[in-house]
Design an enzyme around this catalytic site. Structure first.
Site, PDB file in Angstrom:
ATOM      1  N   ASP A  66     -62.352   7.367  -3.437  1.00 58.41           N
ATOM      2  CA  ASP A  66     -62.706   8.091  -4.572  1.00 58.41           C
ATOM      3  C   ASP A  66     -62.192   9.244  -5.105  1.00 58.41           C
ATOM      4  OD1 ASP A  66     -63.864   9.278  -2.606  1.00 58.41           O
ATOM      5  OD2 ASP A  66     -65.701   8.821  -2.918  1.00 58.41           O
ATOM      6  N   ASN A 134     -77.829  10.899   1.529  1.00 58.19           N
ATOM      7  CA  ASN A 134     -78.726   9.889   0.981  1.00 58.19           C
ATOM      8  C   ASN A 134     -78.107   8.608   1.132  1.00 58.19           C
ATOM      9  OD1 ASN A 134     -76.305   9.744  -0.706  1.00 58.19           O
ATOM     10  ND2 ASN A 134     -77.320  10.438  -2.576  1.00 58.19           N
ATOM     11  N   HIS A 136     -74.949   7.214   0.796  1.00 55.74           N
ATOM     12  CA  HIS A 136     -73.824   6.677  -0.030  1.00 55.74           C
ATOM     13  C   HIS A 136     -72.670   6.518   0.698  1.00 55.74           C
ATOM     14  CE1 HIS A 136     -72.504  11.061  -1.437  1.00 55.74           C
ATOM     15  NE2 HIS A 136     -71.782  10.533  -0.487  1.00 55.74           N
ATOM     16  N   GLU A 141     -73.617   5.716  -5.016  1.00 53.88           N
ATOM     17  CA  GLU A 141     -74.931   6.407  -5.011  1.00 53.88           C
ATOM     18  C   GLU A 141     -76.076   5.484  -4.760  1.00 53.88           C
ATOM     19  OE1 GLU A 141     -74.952   9.633  -4.138  1.00 53.88           O
ATOM     20  OE2 GLU A 141     -74.171  11.025  -5.497  1.00 53.88           O
TER      21      GLU A 141
HETATM   22  C1  GLP Z   1     -68.730  12.700  -0.254  1.00 50.01           C
HETATM   23  C2  GLP Z   1     -67.735  11.596  -0.287  1.00 50.01           C
HETATM   24  C3  GLP Z   1     -67.841  10.444   0.861  1.00 50.01           C
HETATM   25  C4  GLP Z   1     -67.911  10.958   2.147  1.00 50.01           C
HETATM   26  C5  GLP Z   1     -69.588  12.125   1.930  1.00 50.01           C
HETATM   27  C6  GLP Z   1     -69.681  12.854   3.040  1.00 50.01           C
HETATM   28  O1  GLP Z   1     -69.434  12.632  -1.108  1.00 50.01           O
HETATM   29  N1  GLP Z   1     -67.473  10.912  -1.613  1.00 50.01           N
HETATM   30  O2  GLP Z   1     -66.758   9.585   1.083  1.00 50.01           O
HETATM   31  O3  GLP Z   1     -68.223  10.111   3.076  1.00 50.01           O
HETATM   32  O4  GLP Z   1     -68.973  13.058   0.971  1.00 50.01           O
HETATM   33  O5  GLP Z   1     -69.001  13.798   3.398  1.00 50.01           O
HETATM   34  P1  GLP Z   1     -68.983  14.657   4.571  1.00 50.01           P
HETATM   35  O6  GLP Z   1     -68.199  13.919   5.721  1.00 50.01           O
HETATM   36  O7  GLP Z   1     -68.496  16.071   4.288  1.00 50.01           O
HETATM   37  O8  GLP Z   1     -70.401  14.974   5.070  1.00 50.01           O
END
Ligand code: GLP
Length: 234
Positions: A66, A134, A136, A141
């Site tokens: 993404d 949440n 995702h 989402e």
């Molecule tokens: C973002 C990304 C996800 C990722 C998530 C968690 O929103 N789009 O792909 O898994 O954050 O991030 P973190 O590893 O910093 O908690």
């Protein structure tokens, strides 16, 4: 089927993720990468292993899950910038083999282009995933269905708050593309992720918790530390 591996702390979780990654590297031509703080140590370890010649990405193709929309790849908030800094600049992957959503063009073109690139080179052999608080995965989402595909999505307030001053939209692979990967490795660390992990692994399989759809896949590694997944629930 889920293979659940829990280690004491972030370092142990990252070592385990590295072991699984290396085990799959030779037979994985197309690798799916995720951004976020969770895979950072994994990427650091892969960078130093590549520098010392233990592994190579010379013949690998990468796809990222993404990107914010719209954002320029040189913007320090962009996922492309994150990947360049934390992995791509440190390994021997060829620039032309790095695939990223193009967040500088119109919505339709951005979606069509990424779909086409994935159709041409995919499916992904080995997909790394993190999880949002949440539930995702990528930027799918809550509310994202199992058949959702690459699309532009509005980010939830929780995600925007957590990720800081970022665009309110993103382009993301859908649950469908993620589930098309041969092997998936979801990494989770810290107590912030505990609720989402418990719902994803043990609650109903529902669009309210997009990560729960991973239970529909036949080959998923869940690599967590004990704060994200207390061992009692193993
Ligand atoms: C973002 C990304 C996800 C990722 C998530 C968690 O929103 N789009 O792909 O898994 O954050 O991030 P973190 O590893 O910093 O908690």
């Amino acid at each position: 089927m889920l293979k659940i591996i829990v280690r004491d702390d972030y370092k142990g979780m990252s070592e385990e993720a590295e072991r699984i990654f290396r085990e799959h590297l030779r037979r994985s031509d197309v690798i799916g990468f995720a951004t976020g703080s969770t895979p950072l140590l994994l990427y650091k370890r892969l960078s130093s292993m590549c520098r010392s010649g233990k592994i190579s990405f010379k013949d690998k193709i990468s796809f990222n899950l993404d990107e914010y929309y719209r954002i320029h790849p040189s913007d320090p908030r962009s996922f492309r910038h994150f990947m360049d800094t934390n992995l791509f600049n440190n390994i021997d992957i060829r620039q032309e083999n790095i695939h990223f959503p193009d967040s500088t063009v119109g919505q339709k073109a951005a979606v069509e282009r990424y779909k086409k690139e994935l159709e041409e080179h995919g499916p992904i052999d080995f997909q790394i995933l993190g999880i949002g608080r949440n539930g995702h995965i990528a930027f799918n989402e809550p509310g994202s269905g199992m058949n959702s595909g690459i699309r532009i999505i509005s980010l939830s307030r929780d995600t925007i708050e957590r990720n800081g001053n970022v665009p309110q939209k993103a382009i993301t692979m859908g649950i469908a593309e993620i589930l098309s990967a041969g092997t998936i490795m979801l990494m989770a660390s810290g107590k912030d992720k505990k609720e989402a992990m418990e719902k994803a692994l043990y609650g109903p399989i529902t669009a309210d918790v997009p990560a729960s759809f991973l239970r529909k896949h036949s080959n998923v590694y869940i690599v967590a530390d004990s704060a994200a997944l207390p061992p009692k629930r193993k």
